[in-house]
Scaffold this motif. Structure first.
Motif, PDB file in Angstrom:
ATOM      1  N   GLY A 131       0.816  -1.208   0.000  1.00 32.19           N
ATOM      2  CA  GLY A 131       0.000   0.000   0.000  1.00 32.19           C
ATOM      3  C   GLY A 131       0.846   1.253   0.000  1.00 32.19           C
ATOM      4  N   ASP A 132       1.907   1.265   0.798  1.00 33.46           N
ATOM      5  CA  ASP A 132       2.796   2.428   0.860  1.00 33.46           C
ATOM      6  C   ASP A 132       3.473   2.675  -0.487  1.00 33.46           C
ATOM      7  OD1 ASP A 132       2.149   2.750   3.516  1.00 33.46           O
ATOM      8  OD2 ASP A 132       3.995   1.847   4.281  1.00 33.46           O
ATOM      9  N   ALA A 133       3.924   1.597  -1.131  1.00 35.15           N
ATOM     10  CA  ALA A 133       4.573   1.735  -2.434  1.00 35.15           C
ATOM     11  C   ALA A 133       3.598   2.289  -3.469  1.00 35.15           C
ATOM     12  CB  ALA A 133       5.126   0.388  -2.897  1.00 35.15           C
ATOM     13  N   GLY A 134       2.366   1.780  -3.460  1.00 37.92           N
ATOM     14  CA  GLY A 134       1.372   2.285  -4.397  1.00 37.92           C
ATOM     15  C   GLY A 134       1.064   3.746  -4.173  1.00 37.92           C
ATOM     16  N   ASP A 135       0.832   4.127  -2.916  1.00 38.31           N
ATOM     17  CA  ASP A 135       0.563   5.527  -2.599  1.00 38.31           C
ATOM     18  C   ASP A 135       1.687   6.431  -3.100  1.00 38.31           C
ATOM     19  OD1 ASP A 135      -1.938   5.535  -1.256  1.00 38.31           O
ATOM     20  OD2 ASP A 135      -1.018   4.838   0.594  1.00 38.31           O
ATOM     21  N   HIS A 136       2.929   6.057  -2.784  1.00 35.17           N
ATOM     22  CA  HIS A 136       4.070   6.902  -3.104  1.00 35.17           C
ATOM     23  C   HIS A 136       4.313   7.006  -4.607  1.00 35.17           C
ATOM     24  CE1 HIS A 136       8.001   8.764  -2.988  1.00 35.17           C
ATOM     25  NE2 HIS A 136       8.469   7.761  -3.713  1.00 35.17           N
ATOM     26  N   GLU A 137       4.375   5.868  -5.277  1.00 34.97           N
ATOM     27  CA  GLU A 137       4.724   5.891  -6.695  1.00 34.97           C
ATOM     28  C   GLU A 137       3.633   6.526  -7.550  1.00 34.97           C
ATOM     29  OE1 GLU A 137       6.617   2.378  -8.307  1.00 34.97           O
ATOM     30  OE2 GLU A 137       7.175   1.705  -6.302  1.00 34.97           O
ATOM     31  N   ALA A 138       2.386   6.269  -7.223  1.00 30.43           N
ATOM     32  CA  ALA A 138       1.296   6.898  -7.967  1.00 30.43           C
ATOM     33  C   ALA A 138       1.291   8.402  -7.733  1.00 30.43           C
ATOM     34  CB  ALA A 138      -0.043   6.289  -7.571  1.00 30.43           C
ATOM     35  N   ASN A 139       1.583   8.821  -6.508  1.00 35.90           N
ATOM     36  CA  ASN A 139       1.614  10.249  -6.208  1.00 35.90           C
ATOM     37  C   ASN A 139       2.710  10.957  -7.007  1.00 35.90           C
ATOM     38  OD1 ASN A 139       0.626  12.507  -4.514  1.00 35.90           O
ATOM     39  ND2 ASN A 139       2.724  12.498  -3.725  1.00 35.90           N
ATOM     40  N   VAL A 140       3.891  10.364  -7.062  1.00 32.01           N
ATOM     41  CA  VAL A 140       4.986  10.959  -7.835  1.00 32.01           C
ATOM     42  C   VAL A 140       4.584  11.142  -9.289  1.00 32.01           C
ATOM     43  CG1 VAL A 140       7.325  10.561  -8.706  1.00 32.01           C
ATOM     44  CG2 VAL A 140       6.813  10.150  -6.301  1.00 32.01           C
ATOM     45  N   LEU A 141       3.983  10.110  -9.878  1.00 35.15           N
ATOM     46  CA  LEU A 141       3.557  10.194 -11.276  1.00 35.15           C
ATOM     47  C   LEU A 141       2.532  11.306 -11.475  1.00 35.15           C
ATOM     48  CD1 LEU A 141       2.663   7.305 -13.667  1.00 35.15           C
ATOM     49  CD2 LEU A 141       1.071   9.189 -13.382  1.00 35.15           C
ATOM     50  N   ILE A 142       1.533  11.348 -10.606  1.00 37.42           N
ATOM     51  CA  ILE A 142       0.461  12.344 -10.745  1.00 37.42           C
ATOM     52  C   ILE A 142       1.012  13.763 -10.636  1.00 37.42           C
ATOM     53  CG2 ILE A 142      -1.605  13.275  -9.627  1.00 37.42           C
ATOM     54  CD1 ILE A 142      -2.282  10.300  -8.927  1.00 37.42           C
TER      55      ILE A 142
END
Length: 248
Positions: free
Chosen positions: A37-48
């Motif tokens: 969950g942490d990886a998804g939150d972080h990586e998606a946020n960077v992309l957005i």
């Protein structure tokens, strides 16, 4: 207010790209549970953030996963995003999680894209307009799969609804948009990023969307806490608001 179609297409594109990234992160299986969950939150946020800043450098962004720049409060245009709505569902391998890309203009939820990657669907304010729908009898009410509040349960019983458990706020709201449910009521605490994009899509679809006292949803506030929400078919709004008032 005239909606810039390029804003909608940007929201759609960014939501879709973030959703594809989140699916890829889960498929690579290098993290599990909270770490996933942490990886998804972080990586998606960077992309957005990268995509929005490149396309709209003069706009502000309020994201669940970033430090808040309070200078946004003086801005007319603010993107309000949740890179992964339903982190627990995502981390547990469930399907009902979403990506929210919303744009508030003058505090109003004007543009929204809600991606539900496991279904391949991206709901936007452009697509939602003019959807035909008929209310079920008894009405169907989406509630939290794990923690529906007492007030929500009391209102559901008062209206003799059929309750359907689901995960993220975006998935629940889109169930009302596409006709799988009639009411989404929440009073357990949310933030602007939890409901800006879903509210924008719901309003564009002709649904009722408000606070649970019937007041309008206002975004880009200094405190982004927005603890309660009602999205429902317009013909049910008065009944639901009256049932809420009777429980308070």
């Amino acid at each position: 207010m005239t909606i810039d179609r390029s804003d909608v297409e940007l929201a759609r594109s960014v939501a879709g790209e973030a959703g594809a990234l989140l699916l890829a992160i889960r498929e690579r299986a290098t993290e599990q549970g909270k770490a996933l969950g942490d990886a998804g939150d972080h990586e998606a946020n960077v992309l957005i953030l990268e995509r929005l800043r490149a396309a709209r450098p003069d706009d502000f962004i309020l994201s669940e996963e970033s430090i808040d720049d309070t200078a946004r409060c003086a801005a007319e245009r603010v993107w309000i995003v949740d890179p992964l709505d339903g982190t627990r569902d995502y981390a547990e391998g469930l399907d009902d999680w979403a990506v929210h890309i919303g744009l508030a203009i003058g505090g109003r939820p004007v543009v929204g894209a809600v991606a539900v990657p496991t279904t391949g669907r991206i709901y936007t304010t452009a697509d939602a307009a003019g959807r035909a729908r008929a209310c079920a009898v008894p009405p169907r009410m989406v509630v939290s799969r794990t923690r529906a509040t007492d007030m929500v349960e009391r209102v559901g019983m008062a209206l003799a609804t059929t309750r359907v458990g689901m995960g993220s706020a975006g998935v629940k709201a889109m169930a009302v948009v596409d006709g799988r449910a009639d009411i989404y009521l929440h009073d357990g605490g949310q933030y602007e990023w939890d409901n800006c994009a879903p509210a924008a899509v719901a309003l564009a679809a002709g649904l009722h969307a408000s606070r649970i006292d019937g007041s309008p949803l206002v975004y880009n506030c200094a405190n982004p806490l927005l603890p309660d929400l009602l999205i429902c078919r317009p013909e049910l709004a008065d009944q639901v608001l009256a049932a809420i008032a009777a429980t308070r």
